[in-house]
Design a protein around this motif. Structure first.
Motif, short mmCIF file in Angstrom:
data_model
loop_
_atom_site.label_atom_id
_atom_site.label_comp_id
_atom_site.label_asym_id
_atom_site.label_seq_id
_atom_site.Cartn_x
_atom_site.Cartn_y
_atom_site.Cartn_z
N GLN A 180 -2.10 175.74 88.96
CA GLN A 180 -2.62 177.01 89.46
C GLN A 180 -3.20 176.88 90.87
N SER A 181 -3.78 175.73 91.18
CA SER A 181 -4.30 175.52 92.53
C SER A 181 -3.17 175.59 93.55
N VAL A 182 -2.10 174.83 93.28
CA VAL A 182 -0.93 174.85 94.17
C VAL A 182 -0.30 176.24 94.19
N HIS A 183 -0.18 176.83 93.00
CA HIS A 183 0.41 178.15 92.86
C HIS A 183 -0.30 179.19 93.72
N SER A 208 7.07 185.24 97.48
CA SER A 208 5.92 184.35 97.51
C SER A 208 5.63 183.78 96.12
N GLY A 209 5.72 184.65 95.11
CA GLY A 209 5.49 184.21 93.74
C GLY A 209 6.53 183.20 93.28
N ALA A 210 7.79 183.43 93.61
CA ALA A 210 8.87 182.53 93.20
C ALA A 210 8.72 181.15 93.85
N VAL A 211 8.43 181.11 95.14
CA VAL A 211 8.25 179.84 95.84
C VAL A 211 7.04 179.09 95.29
N ALA A 212 5.96 179.81 95.07
CA ALA A 212 4.75 179.18 94.53
C ALA A 212 5.00 178.61 93.14
N GLY A 213 5.71 179.36 92.31
CA GLY A 213 6.00 178.91 90.95
C GLY A 213 6.88 177.69 90.93
N ALA A 214 7.91 177.65 91.78
CA ALA A 214 8.83 176.51 91.82
C ALA A 214 8.12 175.24 92.26
N CYS A 215 7.31 175.33 93.29
CA CYS A 215 6.59 174.15 93.80
C CYS A 215 5.60 173.62 92.77
N ALA A 216 4.84 174.52 92.18
CA ALA A 216 3.83 174.10 91.20
C ALA A 216 4.48 173.54 89.95
N ALA A 217 5.60 174.11 89.51
CA ALA A 217 6.29 173.64 88.30
C ALA A 217 6.83 172.23 88.49
N THR A 218 7.40 171.96 89.64
CA THR A 218 7.96 170.63 89.92
C THR A 218 6.86 169.58 89.99
N LEU A 219 5.77 169.91 90.64
CA LEU A 219 4.68 168.96 90.83
C LEU A 219 4.05 168.54 89.50
N THR A 220 3.95 169.46 88.56
CA THR A 220 3.24 169.19 87.30
C THR A 220 4.17 168.95 86.11
N MET A 221 5.45 168.72 86.36
CA MET A 221 6.42 168.57 85.28
C MET A 221 6.08 167.46 84.28
N PRO A 222 5.70 166.24 84.71
CA PRO A 222 5.40 165.18 83.73
C PRO A 222 4.32 165.58 82.73
N LEU A 223 3.31 166.29 83.19
CA LEU A 223 2.23 166.72 82.31
C LEU A 223 2.70 167.79 81.33
N ASP A 224 3.67 168.61 81.74
CA ASP A 224 4.21 169.62 80.85
C ASP A 224 4.97 168.97 79.70
N VAL A 225 5.69 167.89 79.98
CA VAL A 225 6.40 167.15 78.93
C VAL A 225 5.39 166.56 77.94
N CYS A 226 4.30 166.01 78.45
CA CYS A 226 3.25 165.46 77.59
C CYS A 226 2.64 166.55 76.71
N MET A 275 10.09 180.37 88.40
CA MET A 275 10.36 181.16 89.61
C MET A 275 10.37 182.66 89.33
N PRO A 276 11.21 183.14 88.42
CA PRO A 276 11.16 184.59 88.14
C PRO A 276 9.89 185.00 87.41
#
Length: 318
Positions: A180-183, A208-226, A275-276
């Motif tokens: 959310q911080s990155v988002h 703006s929302g789509a770009v923010a969502g894509a960047c934040a999702a990629t950065l935190t992906m390992p934690l989402d798997v956990c 993104m969407p």
């Protein structure tokens, strides 16, 4: 800088319930419209996927689920999300708007304040959403034994206790706070670039929302798997434990079974979902703010796409 911006801040008389209503609508839209892709993400993050549920891509997964299980299986668990996303996002956006104004001192461009406000709002949001995530993800798994969300919730409570609904809470916070911080920082930064006047502009809100969502999702992906592993509690012969507790246990289990690449399983699905989803969330939220400002009886005017329309009371920019 200080300037009159009635749409961006809403009138001083705006109540907390206004932000809560807009946030609730945004949250439900965000989670439900892209729900089938979220189902695919959960399945692709499985550390021991069933051969019948070992998908090559998002499109392959959706086609197989619809073909062999029926289209409604892509929506299993959606009702618990609808019931939780409304109140969770209502608190989330109301807290964000209030803290953003307090921390930034009413100044536009203070992205650190936006990020901090997003972090604090996330703590409240996740307290409501975490139990719903547990039920939702167990319903989404291939060959789930649960018939309904209520059946799932009661079974988990009976077999694992109340703690099971918050087993992934610290992991989810560890993921969502940076997410959310990155988002928020990227969204606000993108708005500074694309929409300097902060008028109501659906195109820039979505982009703006789509770009923010894509960047934040990629950065935190390992934690989402956990988080998914902690929520679904997949039992593997080699773990030798009844339950997987805590982030470190989840990290060890994922690495043991799938190596480093396991932390990025389902990345494509997560980005395609976020993104969407974030574009929809911000668009709905900003639309509600605009409508509420436009319908406020006042003599001030708000420029939208170069056209002046009656708007809300004057307020300083955030």
């Amino acid at each position: 800088m200080d300037c009159e911006d009635p749409y961006e801040s809403l009138p001083p008389s705006t109540t907390v319930s206004t932000h809560m209503l807009a946030g609730a609508a945004a949250g439900i839209g965000e989670h439900c419209i892209m729900y089938p892709v979220d189902c695919v993400k959960t399945r692709m993050q499985s550390i021991v996927p069933d051969p019948k549920a070992n998908y090559r891509s998002v499109a392959d997964a959706l086609l197989k689920i619809v073909r062999y299980e029926g289209i409604w299986n892509t929506m299993r668990g959606v009702n618990v999300v609808v019931g939780s996303a409304g109140p969770a996002h209502a608190m989330y956006f109301a807290c964000y708007e209030k803290l953003k104004t307090v921390l930034s001192g009413g100044k536009q461009g203070n992205h650190l304040a936006h990020g901090t406000a997003g972090c604090m709002a996330t703590v409240l949001h996740d307290a409501v959403m975490n139990p719903a995530e547990v039920v939702k993800q167990r319903m989404q798994m291939y060959d789930s034994p649960y018939k309904t969300c209520l059946h799932c919730a009661t079974s988990v409570y009976r077999e694992e206790g109340l703690r099971a609904f918050y087993r992934s809470y610290t992991t989810q916070l560890s993921m969502n706070i940076p997410f959310q911080s990155v988002h928020f920082m990227i969204y606000e930064f993108s708005q500074d670039l694309l929409n300097k006047e902060r008028n109501y502009d659906p195109k820039t809100h979505m982009l703006s929302g789509a770009v923010a969502g894509a960047c934040a999702a990629t950065l935190t992906m390992p934690l989402d798997v956990c988080k998914t592993l902690l929520n679904t509690q997949e039992h593997c012969a080699r773990t030798h434990v009844s339950y997987i507790n805590g982030m470190m246990a989840a990290i060890r289990t994922i690495f043991e079974f799938q190596g480093f690449s396991g932390f990025f399983r389902g990345l494509q699905a997560r980005v395609l979902f976020q993104m969407p989803a974030t574009a929809i969330s911000w668009s709905v939220y900003e639309f509600f703010k605009y409508v509420l400002a436009k319908n406020n009886p006042d003599d001030n005017y708000l420029k939208v796409g170069g056209i002046s329309v009656q708007a809300a009371s004057s307020a300083t920019s955030r």
